[in-house]
Design a protein around this motif. Structure first.
Motif, mmCIF file in Angstrom:
data_model
loop_
_atom_site.group_PDB
_atom_site.id
_atom_site.type_symbol
_atom_site.label_atom_id
_atom_site.label_comp_id
_atom_site.label_asym_id
_atom_site.label_seq_id
_atom_site.Cartn_x
_atom_site.Cartn_y
_atom_site.Cartn_z
ATOM 1 N N ASN A 34 75.532 77.415 -30.641
ATOM 2 C CA ASN A 34 75.712 78.214 -31.855
ATOM 3 C C ASN A 34 75.790 79.666 -31.408
ATOM 4 O OD1 ASN A 34 75.013 79.959 -34.127
ATOM 5 N ND2 ASN A 34 74.566 78.080 -35.247
ATOM 6 N N LEU A 35 76.916 80.300 -31.645
ATOM 7 C CA LEU A 35 77.191 81.607 -31.050
ATOM 8 C C LEU A 35 76.409 82.746 -31.690
ATOM 9 C CD1 LEU A 35 81.037 81.143 -30.652
ATOM 10 C CD2 LEU A 35 79.246 80.766 -28.938
ATOM 11 N N ALA A 36 75.698 82.437 -32.773
ATOM 12 C CA ALA A 36 74.917 83.471 -33.458
ATOM 13 C C ALA A 36 73.493 83.578 -32.916
ATOM 14 C CB ALA A 36 74.871 83.196 -34.961
ATOM 15 N N PHE A 37 73.124 82.665 -31.991
ATOM 16 C CA PHE A 37 71.756 82.636 -31.490
ATOM 17 C C PHE A 37 71.737 82.706 -29.977
ATOM 18 C CE2 PHE A 37 71.529 80.641 -35.637
ATOM 19 C CZ PHE A 37 70.399 81.229 -36.189
ATOM 20 N N GLY A 38 70.654 83.248 -29.445
ATOM 21 C CA GLY A 38 70.474 83.282 -28.010
ATOM 22 C C GLY A 38 70.216 81.897 -27.462
ATOM 23 N N THR A 39 70.380 81.745 -26.156
ATOM 24 C CA THR A 39 70.168 80.455 -25.513
ATOM 25 C C THR A 39 68.746 80.373 -24.973
ATOM 26 O OG1 THR A 39 71.297 78.855 -24.081
ATOM 27 C CG2 THR A 39 70.907 81.073 -23.168
ATOM 28 N N GLY A 40 68.271 79.151 -24.702
ATOM 29 C CA GLY A 40 66.939 78.967 -24.168
ATOM 30 C C GLY A 40 65.917 78.589 -25.228
ATOM 31 N N ARG A 41 64.854 77.934 -24.776
ATOM 32 C CA ARG A 41 63.807 77.485 -25.695
ATOM 33 C C ARG A 41 63.172 78.644 -26.444
ATOM 34 N NH1 ARG A 41 59.359 74.000 -22.849
ATOM 35 N NH2 ARG A 41 58.896 76.021 -21.887
ATOM 36 N N ASP A 42 62.888 79.725 -25.764
ATOM 37 C CA ASP A 42 62.208 80.849 -26.405
ATOM 38 C C ASP A 42 63.036 81.442 -27.540
ATOM 39 O OD1 ASP A 42 60.113 80.498 -24.674
ATOM 40 O OD2 ASP A 42 60.622 82.196 -23.370
ATOM 41 N N ALA A 43 64.371 81.455 -27.375
ATOM 42 C CA ALA A 43 65.241 81.995 -28.422
ATOM 43 C C ALA A 43 65.169 81.124 -29.669
ATOM 44 C CB ALA A 43 66.673 82.102 -27.917
ATOM 45 N N PHE A 44 65.139 79.795 -29.485
ATOM 46 C CA PHE A 44 65.040 78.896 -30.641
ATOM 47 C C PHE A 44 63.700 79.093 -31.345
ATOM 48 C CE2 PHE A 44 64.281 75.172 -33.128
ATOM 49 C CZ PHE A 44 65.521 74.690 -33.495
ATOM 50 N N VAL A 45 62.622 79.131 -30.571
ATOM 51 C CA VAL A 45 61.295 79.312 -31.161
ATOM 52 C C VAL A 45 61.229 80.651 -31.897
ATOM 53 C CG1 VAL A 45 58.841 79.633 -30.612
ATOM 54 C CG2 VAL A 45 60.157 77.802 -29.504
ATOM 55 N N GLY A 46 61.866 81.667 -31.345
ATOM 56 C CA GLY A 46 61.896 82.965 -32.010
ATOM 57 C C GLY A 46 62.620 82.921 -33.339
ATOM 58 N N GLU A 241 84.942 75.532 -39.044
ATOM 59 C CA GLU A 241 84.290 76.833 -38.888
ATOM 60 C C GLU A 241 85.165 77.751 -38.040
ATOM 61 O OE1 GLU A 241 80.280 78.830 -36.901
ATOM 62 O OE2 GLU A 241 80.258 76.696 -37.434
ATOM 63 N N THR A 242 85.410 78.954 -38.534
ATOM 64 C CA THR A 242 86.128 79.951 -37.747
ATOM 65 C C THR A 242 85.256 80.371 -36.568
ATOM 66 O OG1 THR A 242 87.280 80.760 -39.707
ATOM 67 C CG2 THR A 242 87.244 82.211 -37.790
ATOM 68 N N ILE A 243 85.837 80.385 -35.372
ATOM 69 C CA ILE A 243 85.087 80.750 -34.175
ATOM 70 C C ILE A 243 84.978 82.270 -34.104
ATOM 71 C CG2 ILE A 243 84.992 80.604 -31.663
ATOM 72 C CD1 ILE A 243 86.649 78.020 -31.901
ATOM 73 N N ALA A 244 83.762 82.766 -33.990
ATOM 74 C CA ALA A 244 83.509 84.211 -33.991
ATOM 75 C C ALA A 244 84.165 84.887 -32.799
ATOM 76 C CB ALA A 244 82.002 84.467 -33.973
ATOM 77 N N ASP A 245 84.515 86.162 -32.979
ATOM 78 C CA ASP A 245 85.059 86.954 -31.879
ATOM 79 C C ASP A 245 84.042 87.036 -30.741
ATOM 80 O OD1 ASP A 245 87.347 87.455 -33.345
ATOM 81 O OD2 ASP A 245 86.587 89.360 -34.148
ATOM 82 N N LYS A 246 84.509 86.959 -29.520
ATOM 83 C CA LYS A 246 83.610 86.856 -28.373
ATOM 84 C C LYS A 246 82.655 88.029 -28.262
ATOM 85 C CE LYS A 246 83.461 85.428 -23.564
ATOM 86 N NZ LYS A 246 84.232 84.995 -22.373
ATOM 87 N N GLU A 247 83.092 89.196 -28.686
ATOM 88 C CA GLU A 247 82.213 90.370 -28.562
ATOM 89 C C GLU A 247 80.979 90.277 -29.459
ATOM 90 O OE1 GLU A 247 85.865 91.698 -31.039
ATOM 91 O OE2 GLU A 247 85.468 90.508 -29.227
ATOM 92 N N THR A 248 80.985 89.324 -30.401
ATOM 93 C CA THR A 248 79.831 89.160 -31.293
ATOM 94 C C THR A 248 78.878 88.055 -30.835
ATOM 95 O OG1 THR A 248 80.842 87.505 -32.768
ATOM 96 C CG2 THR A 248 81.329 89.835 -33.212
ATOM 97 N N TRP A 249 79.239 87.309 -29.797
ATOM 98 C CA TRP A 249 78.439 86.165 -29.388
ATOM 99 C C TRP A 249 77.049 86.588 -28.909
ATOM 100 C CZ3 TRP A 249 82.039 82.632 -25.928
ATOM 101 C CH2 TRP A 249 83.135 82.215 -26.701
#
Length: 256
Positions: A34-46, A241-249
């Protein structure tokens, strides 16, 4: 817990805001697509923690749940912090330790019923205990021949006459409804193009295809869920779903 139970428990942490439960279900190196969220367990928990601080409680309503090998795929309605209901498909990959290691999804706003009065989530609930590889073969062939346009003349072979239940928000039932919708788009100069299919997951007589293409020229992710009966496509749900522009990932893992 089964993998389906674990996946359902994870998405329910958005509503319960149980960060400890979320952390216990996830692999440390959890990969987020999901390009709106950071990767990794800590990002999900956050993200779960942030929802807990929101003034409006998040709601999670799972509709259908499936499993294929090391992956679980879900159809769910979310309302994140009161922002409005969204229909989603989620895919979770489990590692050898039974932890959730990777996630892909597609979300769209919940819409009014389509021309045949079907919603994005209603319809057949029963899953038949049939060979999932037969289902995968039918769905893969249909996506290639018809959606990717490799053998469009084969379209009638995939349907039992005009018996086809459609849950796409803008298309009526039947092969006839699909034809009318595509003709209407063509008149508006809008093309729905599928370029590549990344995976086809199957469980019983249901198959989910994950594809990339464009809609009206905009880069688009297509998730299509099909119910197969006697080798024919009988019912269809989808999320575009429209794929977000890469600069927003928020991560560099890509949508797929």
């Amino acid at each position: 817990m089964t993998n389906i139970e674990k996946a359902l428990a994870l998405i329910n942490t958005f509503a319960t805001t149980d960060t400890e439960k979320a952390a216990s279900l996830l692999a440390e190196g959890y990969i987020q697509h999901n390009l709106a969220f950071g990767t990794g367990r800590d990002a999900f928990v956050g993200a779960v923690q942030a929802l807990g601080a929101a003034p409006v409680k998040t709601t999670v309503n799972n509709i259908r749940a499936f499993e294929d090998g090391d992956k679980v795929f879900l159809q769910t309605v979310y309302n994140f912090a009161g922002a409005g209901e969204q229909v989603a498909f989620d895919i979770f990959r489990f590692d050898e330790d039974g932890k959730i290691a990777e996630h892909w999804d597609n979300l769209a706003d919940k819409a009014e019923p389509n021309p045949s009065r079907h919603t994005q989530i209603d319809g057949t609930m029963e899953k038949k205990d049939v060979d999932k590889e037969v289902t995968r073969k039918v769905v893969s062939a249909f996506v290639g021949d018809i959606l990717r346009g490799e053998n469009p003349d084969n379209i009638t072979s995939y349907f039992d006459g005009d018996n086809y239940i459609q849950h796409n928000t803008g298309i009526a039932d039947g092969l006839s409804g699909l034809g009318k919708a595509l003709a209407a788009l063509a008149e508006q100069g809008i093309q729905m193009i599928y370029n590549k299919t990344y995976m086809v997951l199957a469980d019983g007589n249901y198959g989910l295809a994950v594809s990339e293409g464009t809609f009206g020229g905009a880069p688009t992710s297509y998730y299509d869920l099909f119910r197969v009966e006697d080798g024919k496509i009988a019912e269809h749900w989808d999320v575009m779903e429209t794929i977000a522009d890469k600069e927003t990932w928020a991560n560099e893992n890509g949508k797929f």
